[in-house]
Write a protein that holds these residues in place. Structure first.
Motif, PDB file in Angstrom:
ATOM      1  N   ARG A  96       0.838  -1.203   0.000  1.00  0.00           N
ATOM      2  CA  ARG A  96       0.000   0.000   0.000  1.00  0.00           C
ATOM      3  C   ARG A  96       0.877   1.259   0.000  1.00  0.00           C
ATOM      4  O   ARG A  96       0.585   2.242  -0.693  1.00  0.00           O
ATOM      5  CB  ARG A  96      -0.907   0.012   1.215  1.00  0.00           C
ATOM      6  CG  ARG A  96      -2.127  -0.832   1.033  1.00  0.00           C
ATOM      7  CD  ARG A  96      -3.129  -0.592   2.158  1.00  0.00           C
ATOM      8  NE  ARG A  96      -3.662  -1.917   2.498  1.00  0.00           N
ATOM      9  CZ  ARG A  96      -3.858  -2.379   3.696  1.00  0.00           C
ATOM     10  NH1 ARG A  96      -3.576  -1.655   4.753  1.00  0.00           N
ATOM     11  NH2 ARG A  96      -4.334  -3.577   3.879  1.00  0.00           N
ATOM     12  N   GLN A  97       1.927   1.254   0.785  1.00  0.00           N
ATOM     13  CA  GLN A  97       2.817   2.418   0.848  1.00  0.00           C
ATOM     14  C   GLN A  97       3.505   2.637  -0.490  1.00  0.00           C
ATOM     15  O   GLN A  97       3.685   3.777  -0.931  1.00  0.00           O
ATOM     16  CB  GLN A  97       3.839   2.244   1.951  1.00  0.00           C
ATOM     17  CG  GLN A  97       3.269   2.393   3.340  1.00  0.00           C
ATOM     18  CD  GLN A  97       4.294   2.152   4.417  1.00  0.00           C
ATOM     19  OE1 GLN A  97       5.396   1.670   4.144  1.00  0.00           O
ATOM     20  NE2 GLN A  97       3.950   2.481   5.646  1.00  0.00           N
ATOM     21  N   ASN A  99       2.323   1.857  -3.443  1.00  0.00           N
ATOM     22  CA  ASN A  99       1.340   2.344  -4.406  1.00  0.00           C
ATOM     23  C   ASN A  99       1.024   3.820  -4.176  1.00  0.00           C
ATOM     24  O   ASN A  99       0.667   4.526  -5.110  1.00  0.00           O
ATOM     25  CB  ASN A  99       0.045   1.537  -4.310  1.00  0.00           C
ATOM     26  CG  ASN A  99       0.223   0.153  -4.928  1.00  0.00           C
ATOM     27  OD1 ASN A  99       1.123  -0.061  -5.717  1.00  0.00           O
ATOM     28  ND2 ASN A  99      -0.635  -0.762  -4.537  1.00  0.00           N
TER      29      ASN A  99
END
Length: 101
Positions: A96-97, A99
């Motif tokens: 997530r980080q 992206n």
């Protein structure tokens, strides 16, 4: 209230009183134990056993009490659901980080 095991000294005292035909209630008061505890020992002595036999049986029974020993796997891979879940969550957080950047 803590659970205290009967000592060898107490067993010998109970056995001596038993051979003198002392009532269970008097024995219990003199050694500071419950009547039921003294009765259990006396019942065992009446069956022809000794205080040493009672103590050895008690020691054998204590071996079966408590938590059992764990045998850890010898594999190189860790198989732990909790650890797997933590690693999965960390991987998802990193993705997530990446992206977001």
């Amino acid at each position: 209230m803590t659970d205290t095991h009967i000592t060898t000294d107490e067993l010998v005292i109970i056995e001596a009183y038993f051979h003198h035909d002392t009532p269970i209630s008097h024995i219990a008061k003199r050694i500071g134990r419950a009547r039921q505890t003294v009765h259990n020992v006396i019942a065992y002595l009446r069956d022809g056993h000794t205080a040493l036999d009672y103590y050895q049986r008690h020691q054998e029974n204590k071996k079966r009490c408590g938590r059992k020993r764990m045998v850890l796997p010898t594999d190189n891979h860790i198989r732990c659901p909790t650890l797997s879940r933590i690693l999965f969550n960390m991987l998802m957080l990193v993705r997530r980080q990446n992206n977001l950047l």
